[in-house]
Write a protein that holds these residues in place. Structure first.
Motif, PDB file in Angstrom:
ATOM      1  N   ILE A 114       0.844  -1.201   0.000  1.00  0.00           N
ATOM      2  CA  ILE A 114       0.000   0.000   0.000  1.00  0.00           C
ATOM      3  C   ILE A 114       0.877   1.248   0.000  1.00  0.00           C
ATOM      4  CG2 ILE A 114      -1.579   1.379   1.433  1.00  0.00           C
ATOM      5  CD1 ILE A 114      -2.890  -1.273   2.292  1.00  0.00           C
ATOM      6  N   PHE A 115       1.953   1.208   0.811  1.00  0.00           N
ATOM      7  CA  PHE A 115       2.798   2.398   0.915  1.00  0.00           C
ATOM      8  C   PHE A 115       3.754   2.556  -0.256  1.00  0.00           C
ATOM      9  CE2 PHE A 115       1.155   1.907   5.199  1.00  0.00           C
ATOM     10  CZ  PHE A 115       0.590   3.168   5.340  1.00  0.00           C
ATOM     11  N   THR A 150       2.351   2.725  -3.224  1.00  0.00           N
ATOM     12  CA  THR A 150       1.549   3.604  -4.086  1.00  0.00           C
ATOM     13  C   THR A 150       1.044   4.842  -3.357  1.00  0.00           C
ATOM     14  OG1 THR A 150      -0.106   1.878  -3.773  1.00  0.00           O
ATOM     15  CG2 THR A 150       0.708   2.181  -5.997  1.00  0.00           C
ATOM     16  N   VAL A 151       0.761   4.713  -2.055  1.00  0.00           N
ATOM     17  CA  VAL A 151       0.246   5.867  -1.319  1.00  0.00           C
ATOM     18  C   VAL A 151       1.417   6.600  -0.674  1.00  0.00           C
ATOM     19  CG1 VAL A 151      -1.254   6.586   0.575  1.00  0.00           C
ATOM     20  CG2 VAL A 151      -1.882   4.608  -0.821  1.00  0.00           C
ATOM     21  N   LYS A 152       1.540   7.901  -0.992  1.00  0.00           N
ATOM     22  CA  LYS A 152       2.650   8.673  -0.418  1.00  0.00           C
ATOM     23  C   LYS A 152       2.260   9.240   0.938  1.00  0.00           C
ATOM     24  CE  LYS A 152       5.085  10.406  -4.455  1.00  0.00           C
ATOM     25  NZ  LYS A 152       4.190  11.055  -5.417  1.00  0.00           N
ATOM     26  N   VAL A 153       3.125   9.051   1.924  1.00  0.00           N
ATOM     27  CA  VAL A 153       2.887   9.629   3.241  1.00  0.00           C
ATOM     28  C   VAL A 153       3.742  10.888   3.361  1.00  0.00           C
ATOM     29  CG1 VAL A 153       2.964   9.213   5.727  1.00  0.00           C
ATOM     30  CG2 VAL A 153       2.589   7.304   4.160  1.00  0.00           C
ATOM     31  N   PRO A 154       3.109  12.054   3.563  1.00  0.00           N
ATOM     32  CA  PRO A 154       3.900  13.285   3.682  1.00  0.00           C
ATOM     33  C   PRO A 154       4.849  13.209   4.884  1.00  0.00           C
ATOM     34  CG  PRO A 154       1.519  13.753   3.680  1.00  0.00           C
ATOM     35  CD  PRO A 154       1.672  12.271   3.708  1.00  0.00           C
ATOM     36  N   ASP A 155       5.947  13.976   4.812  1.00  0.00           N
ATOM     37  CA  ASP A 155       6.935  13.947   5.903  1.00  0.00           C
ATOM     38  C   ASP A 155       6.329  14.365   7.238  1.00  0.00           C
ATOM     39  OD1 ASP A 155       8.855  13.134   4.179  1.00  0.00           O
ATOM     40  OD2 ASP A 155       9.626  15.160   3.760  1.00  0.00           O
TER      41      ASP A 155
END
Ligand SMILES: Nc1ncnc2c1ncn2[C@@H]1O[C@H](COP(=O)(O)OP(=O)(O)O)[C@@H](O)[C@H]1O
Ligand SMILES: [Mg+2]
Length: 210
Positions: free
Chosen positions: A80-81, A83-88
């Motif tokens: 999942i991570f 494709t899905v970007k987690v902001p800093d």
């Protein structure tokens, strides 16, 4: 079906973008290449976005027939991570407590968890903590996706899982209705707890065979 009519041209765009990227990489005019690559990245992001909407529409429109297989949830969450970007500004805490492989539908569980993760990230524009928990107790798998975001607006709380309900300017309002359909197709339940300004926690419970 409409999904295919949209997906085929999308696929063509994606392939052409790949070719364009290759050609640009070979050009000697580096300043131009930089700008062109930036555009290509943006086009790719938007194409992914269209693709996601088409998937949600398809998942909403077609009957779901889960295909059970041994699934490694650790890998599902890692994917999942990709494709899905987690902001800093968002701290990611994943606690799987040695979660074992379970019998479930890989594509469906991935879609459900990823829709919850995306909502959680979108609820924390100023940053916060996203916590993902999975545990197996008896014959149940329990997944918790928790954020420290703005909380679910009061006016949508009782229609949260209804299609087209959204409070976002660019929202589709399909994410949670798809999650609920998936969870129910897998024989499970979904619930949430939410406090305005404090955050939201979604809990999915899936029954497991012996
Ligand atoms: N983690 C969350 N925190 C706060 N609100 C949420 C969260 N998840 C969902 N919501 C609310 O539920 C609505 C519906 O979510 P969803 O079905 O995924 O559609 P969309 O994300 O396209 O708006 C959102 O617009 C938002 O108001
Ligand atoms: Mg959503």
């Amino acid at each position: 079906m409409i999904g295919h009519d949209i997906r085929n041209p999308l696929q063509a765009i994606t392939s052409e973008l790949y070719i364009a990227r290759q050609s640009i990489a070979e050009t000697p005019i580096k300043e131009l290449a930089g700008l062109a690559l930036e555009s290509i990245n943006l086009i790719e992001e938007q194409t992914d976005y269209i693709s996601k909407i088409v998937s949600d529409l398809q998942d909403y429109a077609r009957p779901l027939k889960p295909e059970l297989e041994e699934v490694d949830i650790t890998k599902v969450i890692a994917s999942i991570f990709q494709t899905v970007k987690v902001p800093d500004s968002i701290k990611l805490v994943i606690d799987l407590k040695g979660f074992p492989k379970i019998e479930t539908d890989l594509t469906l569980i991935r879609r459900a968890l990823s829709n919850l993760v995306i909502n959680a990230i979108q609820a924390m524009p100023e940053g916060g903590t996203l916590t993902i928990n999975a545990e197996k107790t008896g014959r149940q798998a329990i997944f918790k996706i928790e954020d420290t975001g703005k909380g679910i607006p009061e006016e949508v709380k009782n229609r949260l899982f209804t299609p087209l309900v959204t409070t976002k300017a660019k929202g589709q309002g399909l994410g949670l209705s798809v999650v609920k359909r998936i969870v129910e197709a897998l024989g499970g339940t979904i619930m949430f707890e939410s406090k305005s300004g404090k955050g939201t926690k979604f809990t999915i419970r899936l029954p497991l065979k012996e």
